[in-house]
Design a protein around this motif. Structure first.
Motif, short mmCIF file in Angstrom:
data_model
loop_
_atom_site.label_atom_id
_atom_site.label_comp_id
_atom_site.label_asym_id
_atom_site.label_seq_id
_atom_site.Cartn_x
_atom_site.Cartn_y
_atom_site.Cartn_z
N THR A 50 1.11 6.76 -2.17
CA THR A 50 0.16 6.94 -1.07
C THR A 50 0.83 7.72 0.06
N ASP A 51 0.06 8.09 1.08
CA ASP A 51 0.66 8.76 2.24
C ASP A 51 1.69 7.84 2.91
N ALA A 52 1.35 6.54 3.01
CA ALA A 52 2.30 5.58 3.59
C ALA A 52 3.55 5.49 2.71
N ARG B 221 -3.84 4.71 -10.18
CA ARG B 221 -4.69 5.90 -10.31
C ARG B 221 -5.62 5.77 -11.51
N GLU C 259 0.13 6.25 -8.35
CA GLU C 259 0.44 7.42 -7.52
C GLU C 259 0.89 6.93 -6.15
N ASN D 126 -0.81 3.29 -5.33
CA ASN D 126 -2.14 2.88 -5.79
C ASN D 126 -2.23 3.11 -7.29
N HIS E 125 10.40 9.00 2.53
CA HIS E 125 11.08 9.98 3.38
C HIS E 125 12.04 9.28 4.34
N GLU F 245 0.82 -1.21 0.00
CA GLU F 245 0.00 0.00 0.00
C GLU F 245 0.86 1.27 0.00
N THR G 201 4.75 7.91 0.80
CA THR G 201 5.51 9.15 1.00
C THR G 201 6.32 9.07 2.29
N ALA G 202 5.72 8.55 3.35
CA ALA G 202 6.44 8.41 4.62
C ALA G 202 7.59 7.42 4.49
#
Length: 188
Positions: free
Chosen positions: A47-49, A30, A45, A28, A55, A25, A51-52
């Protein structure tokens, strides 16, 4: 068996990475897009997970030095397996190739607009710094080989003389210990 990804053909290894990221996850799907007669491609694209995770990974890579062993380091560790004159010729060729690459990078940099953002050159500048360090190292190694300044040259040459004379490994080792025992043995 090949799909389009980011505008180009992609092999199964990339598809496996994409599938792994999707299962975790971190990305995803898009949308699916088809352009003309080209095969359908899936646009992903982050996901927030994702991106974390990116990082965290990037932070670790920037912060923590980790050994990165190169093919060249492996070749240096085994250089004695080929005759010294052959190694010298190969190192001269490497030096030529490194200098060509360095000149090419200089050419690229000299043709950039004056105010081109340095941010977009950091990776290339790092690669050039590493390349220049390698050039300096190889220049020194070549000079040491050319002038017999590399410790162990006599042993290295003798190994190949014995090999060329048809000695077995056991015979060659015995002769080397007999001739160079003072430098090939040490107390621990």
């Amino acid at each position: 068996l090949c799909r389009r990804f980011a505008g180009g053909p992609v092999g199964l290894a990339t598809l496996a990475v994409v599938e792994s990221l999707r299962k975790k996850e971190l990305i995803n799907a898009r949308e699916a897009v088809r352009e003309g007669n080209r095969p359908e491609r899936t646009v992903y694209e982050i996901t927030d997970a994702g991106t974390a995770a990116m990082h965290d990974w990037l932070s670790e890579m920037l912060r923590d030095p980790s050994p990165q062993f190169t093919d060249f380091e492996a070749a240096l560790s085994l250089m004695g397996a080929i005759p010294p004159d052959e190694a010298l010729a190969l190192l001269r060729l490497r030096l030529k190739a490194l200098r060509i690459s360095s000149n090419q990078y200089d050419g690229i940099r000299s043709n950039l607009p004056e105010r081109f953002p340095a941010l977009f050159l950091v990776e290339g500048d790092y690669a050039e710094a590493v390349r220049l360090a390698e050039i300096a190292f190889v220049e020194q190694l070549v000079a040491d080989l050319e002038h017999d300044r590399l410790g162990g040259m006599e042993v290295w040459r003798r190994i190949h003389e014995l090999r060329d004379a048809g000695h077995t490994g056991e015979e060659a080792n015995a002769k080397l210990l007999e001739e160079f025992g003072d430098v090939l043995t040490w107390d621990t």
